[in-house]
Motif scaffolding. Structure first.
Motif, PDB file in Angstrom:
ATOM      1  N   SER A   2     -11.595  -1.315   2.523  1.00  0.00           N
ATOM      2  CA  SER A   2     -10.921  -0.060   2.085  1.00  0.00           C
ATOM      3  C   SER A   2     -11.836   1.116   2.284  1.00  0.00           C
ATOM      4  N   HIS A  11      -9.377  -5.320  -4.386  1.00  0.00           N
ATOM      5  CA  HIS A  11      -9.917  -3.980  -3.907  1.00  0.00           C
ATOM      6  C   HIS A  11      -9.307  -3.235  -2.841  1.00  0.00           C
ATOM      7  N   SER A  12      -8.287  -3.958  -2.153  1.00  0.00           N
ATOM      8  CA  SER A  12      -7.414  -3.130  -1.282  1.00  0.00           C
ATOM      9  C   SER A  12      -6.530  -2.139  -1.796  1.00  0.00           C
ATOM     10  N   HIS A  72      -9.469  -6.559   1.029  1.00  0.00           N
ATOM     11  CA  HIS A  72     -10.173  -5.825   0.129  1.00  0.00           C
ATOM     12  C   HIS A  72     -11.744  -5.586   0.525  1.00  0.00           C
ATOM     13  N   SER A 126      -7.686   0.143  -3.665  1.00  0.00           N
ATOM     14  CA  SER A 126      -8.060   1.445  -3.557  1.00  0.00           C
ATOM     15  C   SER A 126      -7.892   2.449  -2.391  1.00  0.00           C
ATOM     16  N   LEU A 127      -7.578   1.966  -1.491  1.00  0.00           N
ATOM     17  CA  LEU A 127      -7.254   2.703  -0.336  1.00  0.00           C
ATOM     18  C   LEU A 127      -6.249   3.556  -0.446  1.00  0.00           C
ATOM     19  N   MET A 183       0.832  -1.080  -0.054  1.00  0.00           N
ATOM     20  CA  MET A 183      -0.157  -0.050   0.031  1.00  0.00           C
ATOM     21  C   MET A 183       0.816   1.220  -0.022  1.00  0.00           C
ATOM     22  N   ASP A 212     -17.805  -3.197   0.968  1.00  0.00           N
ATOM     23  CA  ASP A 212     -16.247  -3.086   1.433  1.00  0.00           C
ATOM     24  C   ASP A 212     -16.106  -2.054   2.501  1.00  0.00           C
ATOM     25  N   TYR A 241      -6.754  -4.124   7.176  1.00  0.00           N
ATOM     26  CA  TYR A 241      -6.611  -3.821   5.739  1.00  0.00           C
ATOM     27  C   TYR A 241      -7.109  -5.359   4.992  1.00  0.00           C
TER      28      TYR A 241
END
Length: 330
Positions: A167, A124-125, A164, A127-128, A100, A151, A162
């Motif tokens: 987020s 989708h993790s 997916h 996106s954070l 990340m 999510d 954390y």
């Protein structure tokens, strides 16, 4: 503008050229670049089927069928925008926090150069950290979040913050997202608890379920979606918003979703919004059949690119609806 003789570009035959996104040049030089396509091959945040780390490569391969002109939006984005394939973020498979940090740093670099990020995931993790970078530049973000799942779970794996599935909860908690300008689109399926969709709603998030879509109809859904969209908007598109009949290659498939055509119409319904960044995530090629999920993802990325081109060109007409689609219909 690229030409067939250059060895790059959408004008090439699908069997020719190097499979960067739309056969665009691959470079880290962002001088004069409007949009950078950034691969994020990370899937350590998945809770069921992995494989999304292979998504960026397969989406790029599927993009060879994007011939360049968007008939629905009447724009050829590569004639309006300078777009490059920025390559991939260096991710660390065993470490979600290090990955990340790398994603955030790369997004910062692209944004600092004045380019817009079009990210290809990955789960989708990712996106954070992308939204963290965008909020640093643009302030609290409005978000359109296409997904079967909210999510916004607190935890998926014991005390790990954390995954997916967390987020957007972290983003709200960190004040990256303005909940009053955040729309969840396509929620459906069973959840562990009755309140799992409620946390975001209690904070002002507008949630549009698939039952809502069936009851209201797509034109009314687009109107409802647009009501919350003001200021800088980030679009996060989880491919599992589409029904697994149209997108089987994903980590957490849910029946009863959008068709491919409906996904295209929904994205085109964002014409005219201030789109400052976007991602297309959760494509898992090992579970794809005939590359239909990757083909859909590549086309949706092209639609997002086309929206940026329409806004740059100043081509918004009337209420911003694309050709062949009336938001006034019942």
């Amino acid at each position: 503008m690229t030409t067939p003789e250059s060895g790059f570009g959408a004008e090439l035959e699908p069997f020719a050229g190097i499979t960067s996104f739309m056969r665009l040049p691959v470079t880290r030089d962002l001088t004069g670049v409007d949009v950078a396509v950034v691969g994020v091959p990370y899937d350590g945040g998945t809770s069921y089927r992995s494989g999304a780390r292979l998504g960026p490569r397969r989406i790029r391969e599927a993009s060879v069928m994007l011939w360049g002109y968007n008939n629905a939006l009447a724009v050829k984005p590569l004639d309006v925008l300078k777009v490059v394939d920025y390559g991939d973020v260096n991710v660390i498979p065993p470490s979600i926090t290090e990955s990340m940090a790398n994603i955030e740093a790369r997004a910062d670099a692209v944004l600092a150069a004045g380019a817009t990020v079009l990210a290809l995931g990955g789960d989708h993790s990712i996106s954070l950290p992308l939204m963290r970078a965008h909020a640093r530049k643009f302030g609290p973000l409005g978000v359109v979040h296409f997904d079967a799942h909210p999510d916004t779970w607190h935890r998926e794996f014991d005390e790990q913050p954390y995954s997916h599935g967390t987020s957007f909860r972290r983003a709200i908690e960190e004040k990256i997202i303005d909940p009053s300008r955040y729309v969840q689109m396509g929620l459906r399926g069973p959840t562990p608890e009755a309140m799992d969709w409620q946390w975001a709603r209690e904070r002002g998030v507008r949630a549009i379920t698939m039952d809502d879509v069936v009851e209201l109809g797509l034109p009314a859904v687009v109107r409802t979606m647009r009501e919350a969209l003001r200021g800088p908007i980030y679009v996060s598109l989880d491919i599992d918003a589409a029904d697994p009949a149209f997108a089987p290659g994903t980590g957490t498939p849910e029946v009863g979703g959008f068709t491919s055509r409906e996904m295209l119409q929904l994205v085109r319904g964002l014409r005219g919004v201030e789109l400052v960044g976007c991602d297309v995530v959760e494509v898992s090629p090992p579970y794809d059949h005939g590359d239909i999920t990757s083909i859909l993802a590549a086309n949706l990325a092209f639609e997002l690119l086309s929206l940026m081109a329409v806004r740059r060109r100043g081509g918004l007409e009337g209420n911003g609806e694309p050709r062949g689609f009336s938001m006034r219909a019942g």
